[in-house]
Design a protein around this motif. Structure first.
Motif, PDB file in Angstrom:
ATOM      1  N   GLY A 157       0.826  -1.197   0.000  1.00 33.41           N
ATOM      2  CA  GLY A 157       0.000   0.000   0.000  1.00 33.41           C
ATOM      3  C   GLY A 157       0.861   1.249   0.000  1.00 33.41           C
ATOM      4  O   GLY A 157       0.624   2.188  -0.771  1.00 33.41           O
ATOM      5  N   LEU A 158       1.887   1.281   0.852  1.00 32.43           N
ATOM      6  CA  LEU A 158       2.776   2.432   0.936  1.00 32.43           C
ATOM      7  C   LEU A 158       3.551   2.625  -0.360  1.00 32.43           C
ATOM      8  O   LEU A 158       3.582   3.720  -0.929  1.00 32.43           O
ATOM      9  CB  LEU A 158       3.750   2.256   2.110  1.00 32.43           C
ATOM     10  CG  LEU A 158       4.848   3.322   2.226  1.00 32.43           C
ATOM     11  CD1 LEU A 158       4.235   4.699   2.437  1.00 32.43           C
ATOM     12  CD2 LEU A 158       5.817   2.968   3.348  1.00 32.43           C
ATOM     13  N   ILE A 159       4.186   1.550  -0.838  1.00 33.16           N
ATOM     14  CA  ILE A 159       5.012   1.677  -2.036  1.00 33.16           C
ATOM     15  C   ILE A 159       4.142   1.882  -3.272  1.00 33.16           C
ATOM     16  O   ILE A 159       4.489   2.629  -4.186  1.00 33.16           O
ATOM     17  CB  ILE A 159       5.950   0.465  -2.171  1.00 33.16           C
ATOM     18  CG1 ILE A 159       6.955   0.492  -1.015  1.00 33.16           C
ATOM     19  CG2 ILE A 159       6.668   0.455  -3.518  1.00 33.16           C
ATOM     20  CD1 ILE A 159       7.931  -0.641  -0.979  1.00 33.16           C
ATOM     21  N   GLY A 160       2.954   1.237  -3.294  1.00 37.50           N
ATOM     22  CA  GLY A 160       2.012   1.517  -4.369  1.00 37.50           C
ATOM     23  C   GLY A 160       1.621   2.983  -4.378  1.00 37.50           C
ATOM     24  O   GLY A 160       1.445   3.591  -5.433  1.00 37.50           O
ATOM     25  N   GLY A 161       1.487   3.567  -3.181  1.00 36.52           N
ATOM     26  CA  GLY A 161       1.182   4.990  -3.095  1.00 36.52           C
ATOM     27  C   GLY A 161       2.299   5.861  -3.639  1.00 36.52           C
ATOM     28  O   GLY A 161       2.051   6.855  -4.334  1.00 36.52           O
ATOM     29  N   LEU A 162       3.542   5.500  -3.331  1.00 38.47           N
ATOM     30  CA  LEU A 162       4.677   6.271  -3.856  1.00 38.47           C
ATOM     31  C   LEU A 162       4.753   6.180  -5.373  1.00 38.47           C
ATOM     32  O   LEU A 162       5.031   7.172  -6.050  1.00 38.47           O
ATOM     33  CB  LEU A 162       5.975   5.756  -3.229  1.00 38.47           C
ATOM     34  CG  LEU A 162       6.135   6.018  -1.730  1.00 38.47           C
ATOM     35  CD1 LEU A 162       7.367   5.296  -1.191  1.00 38.47           C
ATOM     36  CD2 LEU A 162       6.247   7.515  -1.463  1.00 38.47           C
ATOM     37  N   VAL A 163       4.495   4.994  -5.911  1.00 37.13           N
ATOM     38  CA  VAL A 163       4.483   4.837  -7.366  1.00 37.13           C
ATOM     39  C   VAL A 163       3.342   5.641  -7.975  1.00 37.13           C
ATOM     40  O   VAL A 163       3.484   6.257  -9.034  1.00 37.13           O
ATOM     41  CB  VAL A 163       4.367   3.340  -7.744  1.00 37.13           C
ATOM     42  CG1 VAL A 163       4.137   3.177  -9.242  1.00 37.13           C
ATOM     43  CG2 VAL A 163       5.631   2.589  -7.319  1.00 37.13           C
ATOM     44  N   ALA A 164       2.199   5.672  -7.288  1.00 38.91           N
ATOM     45  CA  ALA A 164       1.069   6.460  -7.770  1.00 38.91           C
ATOM     46  C   ALA A 164       1.409   7.941  -7.796  1.00 38.91           C
ATOM     47  O   ALA A 164       1.030   8.670  -8.723  1.00 38.91           O
ATOM     48  CB  ALA A 164      -0.157   6.212  -6.893  1.00 38.91           C
ATOM     49  N   ILE A 165       2.126   8.414  -6.771  1.00 44.95           N
ATOM     50  CA  ILE A 165       2.554   9.805  -6.756  1.00 44.95           C
ATOM     51  C   ILE A 165       3.468  10.088  -7.939  1.00 44.95           C
ATOM     52  O   ILE A 165       3.387  11.143  -8.576  1.00 44.95           O
ATOM     53  CB  ILE A 165       3.273  10.131  -5.436  1.00 44.95           C
ATOM     54  CG1 ILE A 165       2.254  10.228  -4.307  1.00 44.95           C
ATOM     55  CG2 ILE A 165       4.054  11.437  -5.543  1.00 44.95           C
ATOM     56  CD1 ILE A 165       2.863  10.491  -2.968  1.00 44.95           C
ATOM     57  N   ALA A 166       4.338   9.126  -8.250  1.00 45.72           N
ATOM     58  CA  ALA A 166       5.211   9.301  -9.414  1.00 45.72           C
ATOM     59  C   ALA A 166       4.383   9.483 -10.670  1.00 45.72           C
ATOM     60  O   ALA A 166       4.698  10.326 -11.526  1.00 45.72           O
ATOM     61  CB  ALA A 166       6.139   8.092  -9.559  1.00 45.72           C
ATOM     62  N   GLY A 167       3.311   8.690 -10.801  1.00 44.03           N
ATOM     63  CA  GLY A 167       2.449   8.843 -11.961  1.00 44.03           C
ATOM     64  C   GLY A 167       1.808  10.204 -12.015  1.00 44.03           C
ATOM     65  O   GLY A 167       1.727  10.835 -13.070  1.00 44.03           O
ATOM     66  N   THR A 168       1.369  10.692 -10.864  1.00 42.85           N
ATOM     67  CA  THR A 168       0.730  12.014 -10.809  1.00 42.85           C
ATOM     68  C   THR A 168       1.716  13.114 -11.174  1.00 42.85           C
ATOM     69  O   THR A 168       1.407  14.016 -11.961  1.00 42.85           O
ATOM     70  CB  THR A 168       0.173  12.266  -9.400  1.00 42.85           C
ATOM     71  OG1 THR A 168      -0.784  11.249  -9.097  1.00 42.85           O
ATOM     72  CG2 THR A 168      -0.493  13.628  -9.315  1.00 42.85           C
ATOM     73  N   ILE A 169       2.907  13.046 -10.587  1.00 36.26           N
ATOM     74  CA  ILE A 169       3.914  14.063 -10.899  1.00 36.26           C
ATOM     75  C   ILE A 169       4.336  13.952 -12.358  1.00 36.26           C
ATOM     76  O   ILE A 169       4.610  14.965 -13.016  1.00 36.26           O
ATOM     77  CB  ILE A 169       5.136  13.913  -9.959  1.00 36.26           C
ATOM     78  CG1 ILE A 169       4.707  14.168  -8.506  1.00 36.26           C
ATOM     79  CG2 ILE A 169       6.240  14.885 -10.344  1.00 36.26           C
ATOM     80  CD1 ILE A 169       5.800  13.926  -7.491  1.00 36.26           C
ATOM     81  N   GLY A 170       4.369  12.713 -12.884  1.00 33.20           N
ATOM     82  CA  GLY A 170       4.691  12.539 -14.295  1.00 33.20           C
ATOM     83  C   GLY A 170       3.702  13.241 -15.198  1.00 33.20           C
ATOM     84  O   GLY A 170       4.063  13.850 -16.203  1.00 33.20           O
ATOM     85  N   VAL A 171       2.414  13.169 -14.837  1.00 32.39           N
ATOM     86  CA  VAL A 171       1.385  13.888 -15.593  1.00 32.39           C
ATOM     87  C   VAL A 171       1.653  15.388 -15.533  1.00 32.39           C
ATOM     88  O   VAL A 171       1.606  16.094 -16.544  1.00 32.39           O
ATOM     89  CB  VAL A 171      -0.017  13.563 -15.043  1.00 32.39           C
ATOM     90  CG1 VAL A 171      -1.077  14.431 -15.720  1.00 32.39           C
ATOM     91  CG2 VAL A 171      -0.344  12.091 -15.243  1.00 32.39           C
ATOM     92  N   LEU A 172       1.953  15.888 -14.327  1.00 37.34           N
ATOM     93  CA  LEU A 172       2.235  17.312 -14.158  1.00 37.34           C
ATOM     94  C   LEU A 172       3.447  17.734 -14.980  1.00 37.34           C
ATOM     95  O   LEU A 172       3.433  18.779 -15.642  1.00 37.34           O
ATOM     96  CB  LEU A 172       2.487  17.621 -12.679  1.00 37.34           C
ATOM     97  CG  LEU A 172       1.283  17.536 -11.747  1.00 37.34           C
ATOM     98  CD1 LEU A 172       1.729  17.617 -10.292  1.00 37.34           C
ATOM     99  CD2 LEU A 172       0.308  18.667 -12.052  1.00 37.34           C
TER     100      LEU A 172
END
Length: 438
Positions: A157-172
């Motif tokens: 859950g934690l690491i999936g969250g960090l990867v998800a943040i990477a996806g969000t920042i990648g979009v930005l």
């Protein structure tokens, strides 16, 4: 390149948490790949479709051309991801199973983005974007499979969250590059360079575990590979329900997002440059809301050992953001929708991914099975443009308002976003059918 984490089999369930430097490298890799994907999807492809449609009188409209490009690319993505994943599961390279596909994917993806940058007609645009999808899915398949390969269940859950943040920042990052360069060609060039640079730390320190030397691979059988893409709902019902819920939530989400640029121009009446900058602001707000919820809720989910309740309510929040856009067609409504969507999607990306890794049928075919799950993410990209485009065309043909340019409420976009809301809520309902995950 560093290839092995420890003397353990590639088929063992991981027990020890990976070091922070590996997590950081995985986050950077995903950030780069997401920039390569979503920078074009959110801004550059829409601008390019507008320019090509204007240069080809009597040809496709910008909306139809964008729909064709997205539809074709997503169709490629839908099949490429599980196929690359299956090849990754069978790879016997001393570098490991995943790294060769990550390396090849980002290099070929960058080259395909450069080809897209010189596309001046509809055919080349469709072909180039399909190649981008083909290549980046190889990198994505390898990177995503690394999580169940190397992260214990109680940390996903934690690491999936960090990867998800990477996806969000990648979009930005992708959208900001498109905004700051002010040029379609330069935007693609900078995005490709950023993607290559961000993949280097992972390629140099992947900790990828090769297949055991005594592992016997059966000869490649294409018919068997195609059959393996079908995971029996009767034998693996939780996998099937997880697939269906991801399909519906992503379909609702993509119906809302694919035409957001045109919603700002045709629905709210902003000019192209203003719409681009406002889209960037919306994505920034969305990103901040996503980051604020992702890691916190992912870690919370790990601590309490529960996934379903978080996924259910995140789907409802994602749907609610579409409802806000559909009913409150004004700039303040778009700002509120960005906050709600960011909060909902942050939770969804972190916890839904952890849930999915817990319903995979087995360790041998992890990347392939994740690829099958990712069909539920790619298929909505095929269906969403068709559904949203069909809704807008039908509303226009029936005499309803679509392109109001800020002078009134658009019935077409209202219907599009209400449909997105309904699909997300239905997806949340089906999460309750998953039995093996709390």
């Amino acid at each position: 390149m560093t290839t092995q984490a420890a003397a353990r089999s590639a088929f063992d369930e991981p027990v020890d948490a990976p070091p922070a430097r590996w997590i950081g490298a995985l986050v950077l890799l995903n950030l780069g790949v997401m920039a390569g994907w979503f920078g074009p999807i959110q801004v550059l492809l829409a601008q390019q479709a507008d320019r090509i449609a204007a240069a080809e009188p009597g040809g496709m409209s910008k909306e139809l051309l964008l729909a064709v490009v997205l539809f074709t690319g997503a169709t490629v993505s839908m099949f490429a991801n599980p196929v690359w994943g299956a090849f990754s599961d069978r790879t016997t390279s001393r570098l490991g199973r995943r790294v060769p596909w990550v390396l090849g994917g980002v290099v070929l993806g960058a080259a395909s983005l450069l080809l897209l940058s010189i596309a001046e007609d509809a055919v080349l645009m469709v072909v180039a974007w399909s190649l981008v999808q083909l290549a980046l899915n190889a990198a994505w398949a390898g990177g995503v499979a690394a999580v169940p390969d190397q992260v214990p269940v109680e940390r996903r859950g934690l690491i999936g969250g960090l990867v998800a943040i990477a996806g969000t920042i990648g979009v930005l990052v992708g959208i900001k590059i498109a905004e700051l360069t002010g040029s379609i060609a330069q935007g693609y060039l900078v995005i490709s360079l950023v993607m290559l640079a961000l993949s280097v730390p992972y390629l140099l320190g992947s900790r990828d575990v090769p297949l055991p030397t005594d592992h016997v691979l059966e000869p490649m059988d294409w018919r068997k590979l195609v059959r393996s893409l079908w995971v029996s709902p009767r034998e693996h019902p939780d996998f099937a329900w997880a697939w269906l819920t991801r399909l519906l939530v992503n379909l609702g989400n993509w119906i809302a997002l694919n035409y957001l640029y045109y919603f700002l121009t045709d629905g709210l009446g902003y000019g192209d440059d203003d719409a681009t900058s406002r889209l960037g602001l919306l994505v920034l707000i969305y990103g901040v809301a996503t980051v604020a919820t992702t890691v916190v809720v992912g870690h919370w989910s790990d601590r309490v050992g529960r996934r379903k309740v978080f996924v259910i309510w995140s789907g409802v929040l994602i749907g609610a953001s579409s409802l806000v856009l559909g009913l409150w067609q004004a700039w303040p409504g778009a700002l509120l929708a960005a906050v709600v969507l960011g909060a909902g999607f942050g939770v969804y990306q972190a916890v839904d991914f952890a849930l999915i890794t817990q319903v995979l049928p087995g360790a041998v075919d992890r990347a392939k099975d994740l690829g099958v799950i990712n069909i539920a993410s790619a298929l909505p990209q095929v269906l969403a443009p068709a559904i949203a485009g069909l809704i807008l065309v039908l509303v226009r043909e029936l005499g309803g308002s679509v392109a109001t340019h800020g002078d009134g409420w658009s019935l077409g976009y209202g219907v599009v976003y209400v449909v997105g809301f309904a699909l997300c809520v239905l997806g949340s309902v089906f999460v309750t059918r998953i039995r093996s995950v709390r």
